[in-house]
Design a protein around this motif. Sequence first.
Motif, PDB file in Angstrom:
ATOM      1  N   GLY A  68       0.775  -1.223   0.000  1.00 48.08           N
ATOM      2  CA  GLY A  68       0.000   0.000   0.000  1.00 48.08           C
ATOM      3  C   GLY A  68       0.810   1.277   0.000  1.00 48.08           C
ATOM      4  O   GLY A  68       0.243   2.370   0.085  1.00 48.08           O
ATOM      5  N   ASN A  83      -0.173   0.526  -6.069  1.00 49.88           N
ATOM      6  CA  ASN A  83      -1.031   0.526  -4.891  1.00 49.88           C
ATOM      7  C   ASN A  83      -0.445   1.471  -3.844  1.00 49.88           C
ATOM      8  O   ASN A  83       0.524   1.151  -3.170  1.00 49.88           O
ATOM      9  CB  ASN A  83      -1.135  -0.901  -4.341  1.00 49.88           C
ATOM     10  CG  ASN A  83      -1.963  -0.972  -3.070  1.00 49.88           C
ATOM     11  OD1 ASN A  83      -2.611   0.003  -2.676  1.00 49.88           O
ATOM     12  ND2 ASN A  83      -1.947  -2.123  -2.417  1.00 49.88           N
ATOM     13  N   THR A  85      -2.456   2.954  -1.331  1.00 48.99           N
ATOM     14  CA  THR A  85      -3.705   3.141  -0.596  1.00 48.99           C
ATOM     15  C   THR A  85      -3.523   3.132   0.912  1.00 48.99           C
ATOM     16  O   THR A  85      -4.519   3.166   1.642  1.00 48.99           O
ATOM     17  CB  THR A  85      -4.712   2.039  -0.978  1.00 48.99           C
ATOM     18  OG1 THR A  85      -4.149   0.748  -0.653  1.00 48.99           O
ATOM     19  CG2 THR A  85      -5.017   2.069  -2.470  1.00 48.99           C
ATOM     20  N   SER A  88      -3.301   8.959   2.629  1.00 46.03           N
ATOM     21  CA  SER A  88      -3.194  10.031   1.644  1.00 46.03           C
ATOM     22  C   SER A  88      -3.225  11.388   2.325  1.00 46.03           C
ATOM     23  O   SER A  88      -4.063  11.652   3.183  1.00 46.03           O
ATOM     24  CB  SER A  88      -4.347   9.923   0.634  1.00 46.03           C
ATOM     25  OG  SER A  88      -4.212  10.868  -0.392  1.00 46.03           O
ATOM     26  N   SER A 111      -8.202   8.607  -7.296  1.00 47.41           N
ATOM     27  CA  SER A 111      -8.063   9.165  -5.946  1.00 47.41           C
ATOM     28  C   SER A 111      -9.374   9.162  -5.180  1.00 47.41           C
ATOM     29  O   SER A 111     -10.418   9.573  -5.693  1.00 47.41           O
ATOM     30  CB  SER A 111      -7.538  10.601  -6.024  1.00 47.41           C
ATOM     31  OG  SER A 111      -7.489  11.188  -4.727  1.00 47.41           O
ATOM     32  N   LYS A 185      -4.977   5.752  -5.016  1.00 52.93           N
ATOM     33  CA  LYS A 185      -4.576   6.385  -3.760  1.00 52.93           C
ATOM     34  C   LYS A 185      -5.799   6.918  -3.014  1.00 52.93           C
ATOM     35  O   LYS A 185      -6.795   7.306  -3.620  1.00 52.93           O
ATOM     36  CB  LYS A 185      -3.607   7.535  -4.039  1.00 52.93           C
ATOM     37  CG  LYS A 185      -2.973   8.113  -2.779  1.00 52.93           C
ATOM     38  CD  LYS A 185      -1.766   8.959  -3.116  1.00 52.93           C
ATOM     39  CE  LYS A 185      -1.122   9.510  -1.851  1.00 52.93           C
ATOM     40  NZ  LYS A 185      -0.616   8.452  -0.980  1.00 52.93           N
ATOM     41  N   ARG A 188      -7.296   5.942   4.435  1.00 53.33           N
ATOM     42  CA  ARG A 188      -7.726   4.604   4.831  1.00 53.33           C
ATOM     43  C   ARG A 188      -9.242   4.440   4.834  1.00 53.33           C
ATOM     44  O   ARG A 188      -9.764   3.397   4.444  1.00 53.33           O
ATOM     45  CB  ARG A 188      -7.183   4.287   6.227  1.00 53.33           C
ATOM     46  CG  ARG A 188      -5.661   4.156   6.294  1.00 53.33           C
ATOM     47  CD  ARG A 188      -5.132   3.010   5.454  1.00 53.33           C
ATOM     48  NE  ARG A 188      -5.532   1.721   5.972  1.00 53.33           N
ATOM     49  CZ  ARG A 188      -5.407   0.579   5.298  1.00 53.33           C
ATOM     50  NH1 ARG A 188      -4.911   0.591   4.073  1.00 53.33           N
ATOM     51  NH2 ARG A 188      -5.786  -0.562   5.834  1.00 53.33           N
ATOM     52  N   MET A 192      -9.831   2.444  -0.683  1.00 52.46           N
ATOM     53  CA  MET A 192      -9.374   2.354  -2.071  1.00 52.46           C
ATOM     54  C   MET A 192      -8.637   1.054  -2.360  1.00 52.46           C
ATOM     55  O   MET A 192      -8.479   0.665  -3.531  1.00 52.46           O
ATOM     56  CB  MET A 192      -8.487   3.559  -2.397  1.00 52.46           C
ATOM     57  CG  MET A 192      -9.205   4.906  -2.332  1.00 52.46           C
ATOM     58  SD  MET A 192     -10.667   4.992  -3.386  1.00 52.46           S
ATOM     59  CE  MET A 192      -9.924   4.994  -5.009  1.00 52.46           C
ATOM     60  N   GLU A 193      -8.193   0.352  -1.312  1.00 52.68           N
ATOM     61  CA  GLU A 193      -7.541  -0.938  -1.525  1.00 52.68           C
ATOM     62  C   GLU A 193      -8.502  -1.941  -2.157  1.00 52.68           C
ATOM     63  O   GLU A 193      -8.084  -2.906  -2.810  1.00 52.68           O
ATOM     64  CB  GLU A 193      -6.970  -1.484  -0.220  1.00 52.68           C
ATOM     65  CG  GLU A 193      -7.990  -1.995   0.788  1.00 52.68           C
ATOM     66  CD  GLU A 193      -8.582  -0.901   1.647  1.00 52.68           C
ATOM     67  OE1 GLU A 193      -9.371  -1.249   2.553  1.00 52.68           O
ATOM     68  OE2 GLU A 193      -8.264   0.287   1.437  1.00 52.68           O
TER      69      GLU A 193
END
Length: 211
Positions: A68, A83, A85, A88, A111, A185, A188, A192-193
């Motif tokens: 991430g 990745n 994520t 940000s 994003s 990105k 948490r 976005m993961e």
Amino acid sequence: MFSSDIKIHIHGTSFTIHTPSGKINISLPFLGYQNISNVLAATALSFSLKIPLKKIKNGLLATPILSGRLELIELKPHKILINDTYNSNVSSMISAIQVLDKMPGYKILVSGDMSELGKKSVLYHKIIGNTVNLYKIDEILTIGQISYEISKISNNGKHFLDHRQLNKYLKKIFFNKNKITILIKGSRNTRMEKVVEYLIKESKKHVNFVV
């Protein structure tokens, strides 16, 4: 402080590290200028301790990749996911944009919202929208309440209301481009993961995907 006798030349994710005792040619899946600095610092410190170049190279190769955090994932030849994520904020977003700018193929920034930015959150998202216009990025896709400010200002922006719409769009474009890099990105809480996981799953399912 780095030794002035140790220099590093960068070729994508490959490095040539020059030392007074010789050079190290190595390929590492590390992206971002901060990771390049880390490689140089680790080499300089090891060299000052008189550790042989072969052991320095082996040590660098054994460095774990943090999931991430500008994690490079090659799903198919010339089809790359980055990745990023884990989290940000403004500075990490700008660093990620700079990384994507140097990547090959059709380039997409995806994003979610940047969280916990306080009363100036909208302003900071607008700054990212203006910043991304300075780089060679083909599409800027956003999802979230505030990230809309990024795609609204950016030249090639598109906003999505939910992950289902975003995933459908990404799936189509990802498999129809011969060369493509997608950087994903978000903070948490934007999850976005899940977009990364979706594209990885679809890549495994569709060996010869055609829309």
